[in-house]
Motif scaffolding. Structure first.
Motif, PDB file in Angstrom:
ATOM      1  N   GLU A 188       0.752  -1.243  -0.121  1.00  0.00           N
ATOM      2  CA  GLU A 188      -0.054   0.027   0.036  1.00  0.00           C
ATOM      3  C   GLU A 188       0.838   1.397   0.096  1.00  0.00           C
ATOM      4  N   LYS A 189       1.932   1.106   0.674  1.00  0.00           N
ATOM      5  CA  LYS A 189       3.006   2.399   0.559  1.00  0.00           C
ATOM      6  C   LYS A 189       4.028   2.493  -0.277  1.00  0.00           C
ATOM      7  N   TYR A 190       4.049   1.296  -1.307  1.00  0.00           N
ATOM      8  CA  TYR A 190       5.175   1.245  -2.243  1.00  0.00           C
ATOM      9  C   TYR A 190       5.529   2.481  -2.940  1.00  0.00           C
ATOM     10  N   GLU A 191       4.338   3.170  -3.634  1.00  0.00           N
ATOM     11  CA  GLU A 191       4.559   4.263  -4.405  1.00  0.00           C
ATOM     12  C   GLU A 191       5.126   5.763  -3.658  1.00  0.00           C
ATOM     13  N   GLU A 192       4.924   5.641  -2.192  1.00  0.00           N
ATOM     14  CA  GLU A 192       5.395   6.590  -1.382  1.00  0.00           C
ATOM     15  C   GLU A 192       6.803   6.552  -1.175  1.00  0.00           C
ATOM     16  N   GLN A 193       7.442   5.536  -1.307  1.00  0.00           N
ATOM     17  CA  GLN A 193       8.781   5.284  -1.044  1.00  0.00           C
ATOM     18  C   GLN A 193       9.901   5.849  -1.853  1.00  0.00           C
ATOM     19  N   ASP A 194      10.930   6.468  -1.078  1.00  0.00           N
ATOM     20  CA  ASP A 194      12.055   7.101  -1.821  1.00  0.00           C
ATOM     21  C   ASP A 194      12.687   5.798  -2.796  1.00  0.00           C
ATOM     22  N   GLU A 195      12.970   4.790  -1.801  1.00  0.00           N
ATOM     23  CA  GLU A 195      13.767   3.595  -2.332  1.00  0.00           C
ATOM     24  C   GLU A 195      12.655   2.650  -2.446  1.00  0.00           C
ATOM     25  N   LYS A 196      12.378   2.131  -3.753  1.00  0.00           N
ATOM     26  CA  LYS A 196      11.166   1.347  -4.035  1.00  0.00           C
ATOM     27  C   LYS A 196      11.988  -0.166  -4.409  1.00  0.00           C
ATOM     28  N   ILE A 197      11.615  -0.839  -3.363  1.00  0.00           N
ATOM     29  CA  ILE A 197      12.349  -2.208  -3.238  1.00  0.00           C
ATOM     30  C   ILE A 197      11.327  -3.470  -3.844  1.00  0.00           C
ATOM     31  N   LEU A 198      11.975  -3.993  -4.737  1.00  0.00           N
ATOM     32  CA  LEU A 198      11.213  -5.150  -5.649  1.00  0.00           C
ATOM     33  C   LEU A 198      11.829  -6.334  -5.317  1.00  0.00           C
ATOM     34  N   VAL A 199      10.944  -7.579  -4.688  1.00  0.00           N
ATOM     35  CA  VAL A 199      11.719  -8.744  -4.350  1.00  0.00           C
ATOM     36  C   VAL A 199      11.217  -9.784  -5.388  1.00  0.00           C
ATOM     37  N   ILE A 200      12.085 -10.555  -5.834  1.00  0.00           N
ATOM     38  CA  ILE A 200      11.612 -11.491  -6.852  1.00  0.00           C
ATOM     39  C   ILE A 200      11.894 -12.970  -6.342  1.00  0.00           C
ATOM     40  N   GLY A 201      10.797 -13.772  -6.207  1.00  0.00           N
ATOM     41  CA  GLY A 201      11.027 -15.068  -5.650  1.00  0.00           C
ATOM     42  C   GLY A 201      11.044 -16.064  -6.857  1.00  0.00           C
ATOM     43  N   ASP A 202      11.059 -17.377  -6.528  1.00  0.00           N
ATOM     44  CA  ASP A 202      11.303 -18.312  -7.438  1.00  0.00           C
ATOM     45  C   ASP A 202       9.973 -18.837  -8.051  1.00  0.00           C
ATOM     46  N   GLY A 203       9.044 -19.393  -7.206  1.00  0.00           N
ATOM     47  CA  GLY A 203       7.959 -19.941  -7.537  1.00  0.00           C
ATOM     48  C   GLY A 203       6.873 -20.417  -6.452  1.00  0.00           C
ATOM     49  N   MET A 204       5.752 -20.691  -7.006  1.00  0.00           N
ATOM     50  CA  MET A 204       4.938 -21.559  -5.918  1.00  0.00           C
ATOM     51  C   MET A 204       4.619 -22.823  -6.297  1.00  0.00           C
ATOM     52  N   TYR A 205       3.944 -23.610  -5.180  1.00  0.00           N
ATOM     53  CA  TYR A 205       3.981 -25.088  -5.324  1.00  0.00           C
ATOM     54  C   TYR A 205       2.491 -25.571  -5.294  1.00  0.00           C
ATOM     55  N   VAL A 206       2.209 -26.702  -5.984  1.00  0.00           N
ATOM     56  CA  VAL A 206       1.003 -27.090  -6.166  1.00  0.00           C
ATOM     57  C   VAL A 206       1.223 -28.909  -5.907  1.00  0.00           C
TER      58      VAL A 206
END
Length: 383
Positions: free
Chosen positions: A29-47
């Protein structure tokens, strides 16, 4: 508050890529307000059971309602039931952030099937890598992060190896042009999260925390530490904090000049250079494989044409002559291929620090060469 417009654009991106929207990126919700915008990239989900590419990509009704609910990525982030999300949240709090401040999504969009305890069927199909590459590239362009954390060495290798196959730039060039810095860390739910790897000074958790600490929250933290040191009249601590503060000012100055990133150690710089060299060698090896394949396929095509149109009308003596001529052509094509291999070896002859990668490239090229030669030999033997 985050604008609904950004979430809508994220959803539209997943629709445009023809990937189920339940897998769309989580945006705090506060991502756009940040001076430093942090993105985390994971691997995948499981089924529990495998979902085929035909079910998953470009198939609006490929997933059942139950599967879509289970694979709702944003819900998974908010629930934070897995150790992956909980460990990330703990490290964010140490740096003055929360899950509301960041964005996240997985590289592999199609879920990974589990066939028993600890038995994971990896998603390595070409379509999965291609869609992962396109998702990362387009999502980064849309979310405009300044820092990207890749939580898997394997995913980092894929990004740096294959990005240029689908887009005009290498991944590191894309990062420079798009003005973000990136690192990879071990999976936050793995044993390596809290332990440093051979040759590394810090654990993945420490590297993650150091990487995201720079910026506004870092200044606030330093200011608080300054005040405490002043109150205690701790001269040594004040000197140390002054150095940290100057380093942070230097970092922010580089950011202002368009060189956004973290302060790298000499070891980090050396590793970055080595990774770039490895990626360049791998890319050149693939090109040499294409050239050799083209050379030998032309030879194979010529032999096949002679076999089909000329040989049937000749007697045994003349067939042997044709076979000898084809053998000579095979030797000439082989020689041309060996020249390409020698050029590859010569180009990287001085790269001692990545000798293993060069040898891997030579083995890859040799395997392609031997496979093509075996096909030619089999065709000549059939004449």
């Amino acid at each position: 508050m985050m604008s609904l417009d950004l979430l809508s654009r994220v959803d539209n991106l997943w629709k445009e890529l023809e990937i189920p929207v339940c897998m769309a990126a989580y945006v705090g919700e506060k991502y756009e307000e940040q001076d430093e915008k942090i993105l985390v990239i994971g691997d995948g989900m499981y089924v529990a059971e495998e979902i085929t590419p035909e079910q998953f990509y470009g198939n609006e009704n490929g997933l059942s309602t139950g599967q879509q609910q289970w694979l709702n990525y944003r819900a998974a982030v908010k629930l934070r039931k897995s150790r992956f999300f909980r460990n990330i949240e703990r490290s964010l709090k140490k740096a003055g952030y929360s899950m509301d401040d960041i964005a996240m999504f997985n590289f592999f969009q199609r879920p990974i099937a589990m066939h028993g305890a600890g038995d994971h069927k990896c998603v390595d199909a070409a379509i999965d890598i291609e869609m992962g590459m396109k998702t990362c590239h387009r999502a980064i362009e849309l979310l405009c992060p300044t820092k990207v954390v890749v939580t898997s060495k394997k995913i980092m290798t894929l990004l740096e190896t294959f990005h240029s196959r689908y887009f005009s730039d290498e991944f590191w060039t894309f990062a420079e042009k798009t003005n973000f810095k990136y690192i990879w860390v071990s999976h936050p739910s793995s044993l390596h999260w809290n332990k440093s790897q051979p040759g590394q000074l810090y654990s993945s958790r420490e590297r993650f925390e150091n990487f995201i600490t720079h910026g506004q929250e870092r200044f606030r933290s330093l200011s608080e530490q300054f005040q405490t040191a002043i109150d205690r009249r701790d001269l040594d601590e004040l000197i140390r904090l002054a150095k940290d503060f100057q380093a942070e000012v230097d970092f922010m100055d580089r950011k202002r000049k368009g060189k956004c990133g973290v302060v790298k150690t000499a070891e980090d710089e050396e590793k970055y250079v080595i990774n770039c060299k490895k990626a360049r060698i791998a890319k050149k090896a693939n090109k040499v494989c294409v050239v050799i394949t083209d050379l030998l396929q032309r030879c194979l095509s010529d032999i096949r044409q002679v076999q089909e149109t000329v040989v049937p009308s000749l007697d045994n003596l003349h067939q042997e002559e044709i076979k000898m001529e084809m053998t000579i052509r095979r030797k000439m094509a082989h020689k041309d291929a060996e020249i390409e291999i020698d050029k590859f070896k010569e180009e990287f002859a001085q790269e001692d620090v990545v000798r293993e990668q060069v040898e891997k490239g030579v083995n890859q090229i040799s395997n392609v060469l031997n496979t093509q030669l075996a096909a030619i030999d089999a065709l000549i033997a059939s004449i």
